[in-house]
Design a protein around this motif. Structure first.
Motif, PDB file in Angstrom:
ATOM      1  N   CYS A   1       0.993  -1.292   0.345  1.00  0.00           N
ATOM      2  CA  CYS A   1       0.550   0.143   0.319  1.00  0.00           C
ATOM      3  C   CYS A   1       0.572   1.297   0.181  1.00  0.00           C
ATOM      4  O   CYS A   1       0.259   2.061   0.085  1.00  0.00           O
ATOM      5  N   GLY A   2       2.646   1.091  -0.330  1.00  0.00           N
ATOM      6  CA  GLY A   2       2.999   2.426   0.093  1.00  0.00           C
ATOM      7  C   GLY A   2       2.064   3.445   1.169  1.00  0.00           C
ATOM      8  O   GLY A   2       2.116   3.262   2.187  1.00  0.00           O
ATOM      9  N   ALA A   3       2.037   5.200   0.696  1.00  0.00           N
ATOM     10  CA  ALA A   3       2.182   5.304   1.411  1.00  0.00           C
ATOM     11  C   ALA A   3       0.312   6.079   1.811  1.00  0.00           C
ATOM     12  O   ALA A   3      -0.155   7.058   2.405  1.00  0.00           O
ATOM     13  N   GLY A   4      -0.265   5.271   0.894  1.00  0.00           N
ATOM     14  CA  GLY A   4      -1.202   4.977   1.319  1.00  0.00           C
ATOM     15  C   GLY A   4      -2.438   5.418   0.712  1.00  0.00           C
ATOM     16  O   GLY A   4      -3.768   5.997   0.671  1.00  0.00           O
TER      17      GLY A   4
ATOM     18  N   PRO B   1       8.586   0.629   6.647  1.00  0.00           N
ATOM     19  CA  PRO B   1       8.621   1.370   8.361  1.00  0.00           C
ATOM     20  C   PRO B   1       7.130   2.382   8.116  1.00  0.00           C
ATOM     21  O   PRO B   1       6.384   3.229   8.621  1.00  0.00           O
ATOM     22  N   GLN B   2       8.608   3.572   7.278  1.00  0.00           N
ATOM     23  CA  GLN B   2       8.789   4.184   6.975  1.00  0.00           C
ATOM     24  C   GLN B   2       6.568   4.818   6.287  1.00  0.00           C
ATOM     25  O   GLN B   2       6.540   5.410   6.539  1.00  0.00           O
ATOM     26  N   ASP B   3       6.858   3.888   5.202  1.00  0.00           N
ATOM     27  CA  ASP B   3       5.520   3.764   4.575  1.00  0.00           C
ATOM     28  C   ASP B   3       4.435   3.717   5.097  1.00  0.00           C
ATOM     29  O   ASP B   3       3.132   3.874   5.121  1.00  0.00           O
ATOM     30  N   CYS B   4       4.480   2.656   5.385  1.00  0.00           N
ATOM     31  CA  CYS B   4       4.159   2.280   6.692  1.00  0.00           C
ATOM     32  C   CYS B   4       2.696   3.440   8.242  1.00  0.00           C
ATOM     33  O   CYS B   4       1.534   4.204   8.003  1.00  0.00           O
ATOM     34  N   GLU B   5       3.741   4.852   8.353  1.00  0.00           N
ATOM     35  CA  GLU B   5       3.825   5.214   8.787  1.00  0.00           C
ATOM     36  C   GLU B   5       3.108   6.336   8.766  1.00  0.00           C
ATOM     37  O   GLU B   5       1.898   7.058   9.184  1.00  0.00           O
ATOM     38  N   ILE B   6       3.543   6.870   7.839  1.00  0.00           N
ATOM     39  CA  ILE B   6       2.409   7.869   6.087  1.00  0.00           C
ATOM     40  C   ILE B   6       0.763   7.352   5.965  1.00  0.00           C
ATOM     41  O   ILE B   6       0.288   8.477   5.716  1.00  0.00           O
ATOM     42  N   ALA B   7       1.047   6.182   5.919  1.00  0.00           N
ATOM     43  CA  ALA B   7      -0.351   5.366   5.255  1.00  0.00           C
ATOM     44  C   ALA B   7      -0.792   5.389   6.680  1.00  0.00           C
ATOM     45  O   ALA B   7      -2.242   5.452   6.839  1.00  0.00           O
ATOM     46  N   ARG B   8      -1.044   5.030   7.342  1.00  0.00           N
ATOM     47  CA  ARG B   8      -1.527   5.499   8.705  1.00  0.00           C
ATOM     48  C   ARG B   8      -2.500   6.813   9.229  1.00  0.00           C
ATOM     49  O   ARG B   8      -3.302   6.515   9.285  1.00  0.00           O
ATOM     50  N   ARG B   9      -1.459   7.570   8.705  1.00  0.00           N
ATOM     51  CA  ARG B   9      -1.598   9.099   9.447  1.00  0.00           C
ATOM     52  C   ARG B   9      -2.398   9.402   7.964  1.00  0.00           C
ATOM     53  O   ARG B   9      -3.476  10.017   8.180  1.00  0.00           O
ATOM     54  N   ALA B  10      -2.023   9.093   6.902  1.00  0.00           N
ATOM     55  CA  ALA B  10      -3.027   9.563   5.660  1.00  0.00           C
ATOM     56  C   ALA B  10      -4.345   9.080   5.671  1.00  0.00           C
ATOM     57  O   ALA B  10      -5.529   9.255   5.138  1.00  0.00           O
TER      58      ALA B  10
ATOM     59  N   THR C   1      -6.163  -5.665  -3.582  1.00  0.00           N
ATOM     60  CA  THR C   1      -5.453  -4.930  -4.334  1.00  0.00           C
ATOM     61  C   THR C   1      -4.400  -5.369  -4.527  1.00  0.00           C
ATOM     62  O   THR C   1      -3.057  -5.296  -3.299  1.00  0.00           O
ATOM     63  N   LEU C   2      -3.351  -5.256  -5.730  1.00  0.00           N
ATOM     64  CA  LEU C   2      -1.850  -5.821  -5.861  1.00  0.00           C
ATOM     65  C   LEU C   2      -1.142  -4.233  -6.572  1.00  0.00           C
ATOM     66  O   LEU C   2      -1.219  -4.687  -7.883  1.00  0.00           O
ATOM     67  N   PHE C   3      -1.203  -3.376  -6.978  1.00  0.00           N
ATOM     68  CA  PHE C   3      -1.036  -2.540  -7.308  1.00  0.00           C
ATOM     69  C   PHE C   3      -0.197  -2.339  -7.491  1.00  0.00           C
ATOM     70  O   PHE C   3       0.876  -1.720  -7.084  1.00  0.00           O
ATOM     71  N   ASN C   4       0.998  -2.484  -8.592  1.00  0.00           N
ATOM     72  CA  ASN C   4       2.650  -2.841  -8.645  1.00  0.00           C
ATOM     73  C   ASN C   4       3.200  -3.215  -7.667  1.00  0.00           C
ATOM     74  O   ASN C   4       4.360  -2.777  -7.124  1.00  0.00           O
ATOM     75  N   THR C   5       2.863  -4.073  -7.319  1.00  0.00           N
ATOM     76  CA  THR C   5       3.931  -4.795  -5.793  1.00  0.00           C
ATOM     77  C   THR C   5       3.586  -6.339  -6.556  1.00  0.00           C
ATOM     78  O   THR C   5       5.096  -6.816  -6.121  1.00  0.00           O
ATOM     79  N   LEU C   6       3.774  -6.488  -7.759  1.00  0.00           N
ATOM     80  CA  LEU C   6       3.938  -8.500  -7.898  1.00  0.00           C
ATOM     81  C   LEU C   6       5.077  -8.265  -7.852  1.00  0.00           C
ATOM     82  O   LEU C   6       5.952  -9.674  -7.963  1.00  0.00           O
ATOM     83  N   GLU C   7       5.432  -7.958  -9.287  1.00  0.00           N
ATOM     84  CA  GLU C   7       6.453  -7.436  -9.957  1.00  0.00           C
ATOM     85  C   GLU C   7       8.387  -7.110  -8.708  1.00  0.00           C
ATOM     86  O   GLU C   7       8.974  -7.784  -9.140  1.00  0.00           O
ATOM     87  N   HIS C   8       7.538  -7.132  -7.317  1.00  0.00           N
ATOM     88  CA  HIS C   8       8.126  -6.565  -6.602  1.00  0.00           C
ATOM     89  C   HIS C   8       8.759  -7.801  -5.694  1.00  0.00           C
ATOM     90  O   HIS C   8       9.327  -8.125  -4.821  1.00  0.00           O
ATOM     91  N   LEU C   9       8.322  -8.922  -5.821  1.00  0.00           N
ATOM     92  CA  LEU C   9       7.742 -10.086  -4.817  1.00  0.00           C
ATOM     93  C   LEU C   9       8.840 -11.348  -5.374  1.00  0.00           C
ATOM     94  O   LEU C   9       8.851 -11.627  -6.380  1.00  0.00           O
TER      95      LEU C   9
END
Length: 163
Positions: free
Chosen positions: A37-40, A60-69, A93-101
């Motif tokens: 989910c990146g930055a949410g 962890p950084q994106d999680c914090e941003i996403a939680r706030r956003a 949803t998996l937007f631009n995610t599967l190619e990174h796994l």
């Protein structure tokens, strides 16, 4: 429209992803999980569209941003490690995610377990035989992003992955 959706993000791309998901699935609410989910930004837009949203993100950084956003639950780590209940999501949803796994098959299997009967998996990823690589050749961005992109399947490879 607020500053979060414009600052550093392509508003059109995110809204297009959401609108296409709504059109394809016919869903107008329910539970939605965004993996990677990146930055949410997607989560925030889906919430505005009437969904109860939740996310999974490694950073962890994106999680914090996403939680706030997005103001929702974000699980930091992999999908497989997240404490999620089987058959509890209407849309995943998996937007631009599967190619990174490293193992996208494992993630897809986990997604199918989390979807309710009749639920939707919506994935967006680059394919090696699409119009962009054909037109752009070696200048195609997704090929140049190796090693960040661990797999760039063909269209038939995506079909096999999702079976």
């Amino acid at each position: 429209m607020d500053w979060f959706l414009w600052w550093g993000f392509s508003y059109w791309t995110y809204t297009s992803d959401v609108q296409l998901t709504l059109r394809m699935s016919g869903q107008r609410g329910g539970r939605l999980l965004d993996i990677g989910c990146g930055a949410g930004v997607h989560l925030r837009l889906f919430h505005r569209a009437g969904f109860d949203v939740e996310g999974v993100e490694l950073s962890p950084q994106d999680c914090e941003i996403a939680r706030r956003a997005a103001g929702c639950s974000i699980h930091q780590g992999t999908l497989e490690a997240a404490p999620l209940v089987s058959q509890s999501f209407d849309v995943i949803t998996l937007f631009n995610t599967l190619e990174h796994l490293l193992n996208p098959q494992e993630t897809v299997r986990a997604v199918y377990k989390l979807l309710r009967p009749g639920g939707w998996l919506v994935a967006k990823l680059p394919v090696s035989d699409g119009w962009q690589p054909t037109l752009l050749g070696r200048w195609w961005r997704s090929i140049r992003e190796i090693p960040r992109h661990l797999c760039v399947p063909s269209t038939s490879g995506v079909h096999l992955l999702l079976e």
